[in-house]
Design a protein around this motif. Structure first.
Motif, PDB file in Angstrom:
ATOM      1  N   GLY A 155       1.376 -70.630   1.981  1.00  0.00           N
ATOM      2  CA  GLY A 155       0.473 -69.579   2.412  1.00  0.00           C
ATOM      3  C   GLY A 155       0.615 -69.088   3.836  1.00  0.00           C
ATOM      4  N   LYS A 156      -0.150 -68.048   4.110  1.00  0.00           N
ATOM      5  CA  LYS A 156      -0.067 -67.302   5.363  1.00  0.00           C
ATOM      6  C   LYS A 156      -0.438 -68.125   6.599  1.00  0.00           C
ATOM      7  CE  LYS A 156      -2.331 -63.353   7.586  1.00  0.00           C
ATOM      8  NZ  LYS A 156      -3.290 -62.246   7.387  1.00  0.00           N
ATOM      9  N   ASP A 157      -1.520 -68.902   6.529  1.00  0.00           N
ATOM     10  CA  ASP A 157      -2.011 -69.610   7.717  1.00  0.00           C
ATOM     11  C   ASP A 157      -0.990 -70.612   8.249  1.00  0.00           C
ATOM     12  OD1 ASP A 157      -4.303 -68.142   7.545  1.00  0.00           O
ATOM     13  OD2 ASP A 157      -5.514 -69.733   6.628  1.00  0.00           O
ATOM     14  N   ARG A 158      -0.430 -71.399   7.359  1.00  0.00           N
ATOM     15  CA  ARG A 158       0.571 -72.393   7.803  1.00  0.00           C
ATOM     16  C   ARG A 158       1.837 -71.698   8.304  1.00  0.00           C
ATOM     17  NH1 ARG A 158      -0.029 -77.710   5.828  1.00  0.00           N
ATOM     18  NH2 ARG A 158      -2.259 -78.202   5.789  1.00  0.00           N
ATOM     19  N   ALA A 159       2.217 -70.607   7.630  1.00  0.00           N
ATOM     20  CA  ALA A 159       3.406 -69.863   8.054  1.00  0.00           C
ATOM     21  C   ALA A 159       3.201 -69.278   9.450  1.00  0.00           C
ATOM     22  CB  ALA A 159       3.706 -68.751   7.050  1.00  0.00           C
ATOM     23  N   GLU A 160       2.010 -68.779   9.702  1.00  0.00           N
ATOM     24  CA  GLU A 160       1.682 -68.235  11.028  1.00  0.00           C
ATOM     25  C   GLU A 160       1.764 -69.320  12.092  1.00  0.00           C
ATOM     26  OE1 GLU A 160      -2.501 -66.826  12.602  1.00  0.00           O
ATOM     27  OE2 GLU A 160      -1.567 -65.205  11.451  1.00  0.00           O
ATOM     28  N   GLN A 161       1.269 -70.486  11.764  1.00  0.00           N
ATOM     29  CA  GLN A 161       1.321 -71.622  12.686  1.00  0.00           C
ATOM     30  C   GLN A 161       2.768 -71.964  13.027  1.00  0.00           C
ATOM     31  OE1 GLN A 161      -0.730 -75.110  11.196  1.00  0.00           O
ATOM     32  NE2 GLN A 161       0.320 -76.475  12.620  1.00  0.00           N
ATOM     33  N   TYR A 162       3.608 -72.011  11.999  1.00  0.00           N
ATOM     34  CA  TYR A 162       5.012 -72.366  12.223  1.00  0.00           C
ATOM     35  C   TYR A 162       5.734 -71.294  13.020  1.00  0.00           C
ATOM     36  CZ  TYR A 162       9.853 -73.658  11.448  1.00  0.00           C
ATOM     37  OH  TYR A 162      11.176 -73.999  11.644  1.00  0.00           O
ATOM     38  N   LEU A 163       5.522 -70.027  12.672  1.00  0.00           N
ATOM     39  CA  LEU A 163       6.225 -68.949  13.355  1.00  0.00           C
ATOM     40  C   LEU A 163       5.881 -68.905  14.834  1.00  0.00           C
ATOM     41  CD1 LEU A 163       8.155 -66.573  13.126  1.00  0.00           C
ATOM     42  CD2 LEU A 163       6.200 -65.107  12.571  1.00  0.00           C
ATOM     43  N   ASN A 164       4.626 -69.094  15.171  1.00  0.00           N
ATOM     44  CA  ASN A 164       4.231 -69.089  16.583  1.00  0.00           C
ATOM     45  C   ASN A 164       4.848 -70.263  17.335  1.00  0.00           C
ATOM     46  OD1 ASN A 164       2.177 -66.942  17.526  1.00  0.00           O
ATOM     47  ND2 ASN A 164       1.521 -67.423  15.445  1.00  0.00           N
ATOM     48  N   LYS A 165       4.937 -71.406  16.679  1.00  0.00           N
ATOM     49  CA  LYS A 165       5.592 -72.549  17.326  1.00  0.00           C
ATOM     50  C   LYS A 165       7.070 -72.243  17.547  1.00  0.00           C
ATOM     51  CE  LYS A 165       4.708 -76.894  16.206  1.00  0.00           C
ATOM     52  NZ  LYS A 165       4.710 -78.204  15.506  1.00  0.00           N
ATOM     53  N   PHE A 166       7.717 -71.656  16.532  1.00  0.00           N
ATOM     54  CA  PHE A 166       9.138 -71.328  16.654  1.00  0.00           C
ATOM     55  C   PHE A 166       9.366 -70.352  17.802  1.00  0.00           C
ATOM     56  CE2 PHE A 166      12.744 -68.572  15.903  1.00  0.00           C
ATOM     57  CZ  PHE A 166      13.763 -69.479  15.658  1.00  0.00           C
ATOM     58  N   ILE A 167       8.558 -69.305  17.860  1.00  0.00           N
ATOM     59  CA  ILE A 167       8.714 -68.288  18.902  1.00  0.00           C
ATOM     60  C   ILE A 167       8.505 -68.889  20.288  1.00  0.00           C
ATOM     61  CG2 ILE A 167       7.662 -66.204  19.887  1.00  0.00           C
ATOM     62  CD1 ILE A 167       7.184 -65.272  16.989  1.00  0.00           C
ATOM     63  N   ASN A 168       7.485 -69.690  20.446  1.00  0.00           N
ATOM     64  CA  ASN A 168       7.177 -70.265  21.759  1.00  0.00           C
ATOM     65  C   ASN A 168       8.214 -71.274  22.220  1.00  0.00           C
ATOM     66  OD1 ASN A 168       4.816 -68.789  22.309  1.00  0.00           O
ATOM     67  ND2 ASN A 168       3.601 -70.141  20.988  1.00  0.00           N
ATOM     68  N   GLN A 169       8.999 -71.820  21.288  1.00  0.00           N
ATOM     69  CA  GLN A 169      10.052 -72.763  21.646  1.00  0.00           C
ATOM     70  C   GLN A 169      11.421 -72.086  21.765  1.00  0.00           C
ATOM     71  OE1 GLN A 169       9.812 -75.781  18.579  1.00  0.00           O
ATOM     72  NE2 GLN A 169       8.073 -76.802  19.551  1.00  0.00           N
ATOM     73  N   ASN A 171      14.367 -69.297  23.062  1.00  0.00           N
ATOM     74  CA  ASN A 171      14.827 -68.575  24.247  1.00  0.00           C
ATOM     75  C   ASN A 171      14.601 -67.072  24.123  1.00  0.00           C
ATOM     76  OD1 ASN A 171      15.769 -70.942  25.480  1.00  0.00           O
ATOM     77  ND2 ASN A 171      17.770 -70.782  24.490  1.00  0.00           N
ATOM     78  N   LEU A 172      14.350 -66.621  22.891  1.00  0.00           N
ATOM     79  CA  LEU A 172      14.114 -65.208  22.639  1.00  0.00           C
ATOM     80  C   LEU A 172      12.620 -64.885  22.548  1.00  0.00           C
ATOM     81  CD1 LEU A 172      16.867 -64.506  19.931  1.00  0.00           C
ATOM     82  CD2 LEU A 172      16.943 -63.940  22.369  1.00  0.00           C
ATOM     83  N   LYS A 173      11.792 -65.740  23.090  1.00  0.00           N
ATOM     84  CA  LYS A 173      10.344 -65.588  22.972  1.00  0.00           C
ATOM     85  C   LYS A 173       9.882 -64.197  23.408  1.00  0.00           C
ATOM     86  CE  LYS A 173       7.818 -67.868  25.922  1.00  0.00           C
ATOM     87  NZ  LYS A 173       7.067 -68.982  26.580  1.00  0.00           N
ATOM     88  N   LYS A 174      10.298 -63.759  24.566  1.00  0.00           N
ATOM     89  CA  LYS A 174       9.854 -62.456  25.076  1.00  0.00           C
ATOM     90  C   LYS A 174      10.339 -61.324  24.181  1.00  0.00           C
ATOM     91  CE  LYS A 174       9.414 -63.702  29.962  1.00  0.00           C
ATOM     92  NZ  LYS A 174       9.880 -63.415  31.353  1.00  0.00           N
ATOM     93  N   ARG A 175      11.537 -61.467  23.663  1.00  0.00           N
ATOM     94  CA  ARG A 175      12.095 -60.414  22.806  1.00  0.00           C
ATOM     95  C   ARG A 175      11.349 -60.351  21.469  1.00  0.00           C
ATOM     96  NH1 ARG A 175      18.593 -59.377  21.944  1.00  0.00           N
ATOM     97  NH2 ARG A 175      18.389 -57.153  21.464  1.00  0.00           N
ATOM     98  N   PHE A 176      11.041 -61.507  20.899  1.00  0.00           N
ATOM     99  CA  PHE A 176      10.274 -61.547  19.649  1.00  0.00           C
ATOM    100  C   PHE A 176       8.913 -60.874  19.833  1.00  0.00           C
ATOM    101  CE2 PHE A 176      12.756 -65.545  18.359  1.00  0.00           C
ATOM    102  CZ  PHE A 176      13.551 -64.849  17.468  1.00  0.00           C
TER     103      PHE A 176
END
Length: 216
Positions: A155-169, A171-176
């Motif tokens: 589902g959406k909630d867990r996917a959102e949690q994972y995506l935000n963790k991925f982005i914050n970790q 090197n392309l965080k600002k670009r994402f």
């Protein structure tokens, strides 16, 4: 022995240590189906285009695909995978295994060991989606493709949690985050998730269109 024959000999020797995998193309591909018949685990050996009579080498790849995800056109069914060494070392290395002379047996034995140590446990983990996703969320987020797996199976909630963790970790965080914010000024019907301006851009578009929030 010809280069191709030497590679096939090595692949078949490796395959003999993994009886749960089906041997395809004289050992170049090894496939295993999950217990629920939905996932396909694949080990694939890629020969170097620079192989010649006196030199032979190949790389090892692994992937997981979902039949049900494929049917719904979710990330082409792809869940996880990549070149073996990059999966082990977090994407930093691409490795060719030599087969010439004394290197043959050393490479074969090392590949068998690496597959048993790293790949078989991954296959086992993915047999239980609920527990596996829980464990994935408790680790560093290293693969953006797992976002789709989590979205589809949990589902959406867990996917959102994972995506935000991925982005914050990443090197392309600002670009994402910049891309995500820029989409607010674009008509939704003109956003094409099949076009990726940079690695992961299509995932950001998918997230935006499916109202998955990315933290500022």
């Amino acid at each position: 022995m010809k280069t191709r024959e030497l590679c096939e000999k090595a692949w078949q020797e490796i395959a003999s240590h993994f009886p749960d995998f089906k041997v395809i193309k004289k050992g170049q591909t090894l496939k295993k189906i999950s217990k629920n018949k939905d996932l396909t685990f694949e080990i694939y050996f890629q020969t170097s285009r620079y192989n010649y009579s006196c030199s032979a080498e190949f790389s090892v790849h692994f992937s997981i695909h979902s039949k049900s995800m494929t049917k719904t056109n979710m990330n082409n069914g792809f869940i996880y995978g990549g070149e073996l060494e990059s999966l082990i070392d977090g994407g930093r290395v691409f490795r060719w295994f030599p087969l010439t002379d004394a290197s043959y047996q050393y490479s074969v034995n090392e590949i068998i060991e690496l597959l048993k140590k790293y790949i078989l446990p991954i296959c086992e983990d993915f047999e239980d989606a609920k527990t596996n996703i829980k464990n994935i969320l408790n680790r560093d987020a290293k693969s953006i493709a797992l976002f789709y797996y989590i979205y589809f199976f949990d589902g959406k909630d867990r996917a959102e949690q994972y995506l935000n963790k991925f982005i914050n970790q990443s090197n392309l965080k600002k670009r994402f985050k910049g891309l995500y914010n820029s989409l607010e000024n674009v008509a939704k019907e003109s956003i094409d998730i099949n076009v990726s301006e940079f690695l992961g851009a299509n995932t950001i578009k998918f997230a935006y269109l499916n109202r998955i929030k990315i933290e500022e």
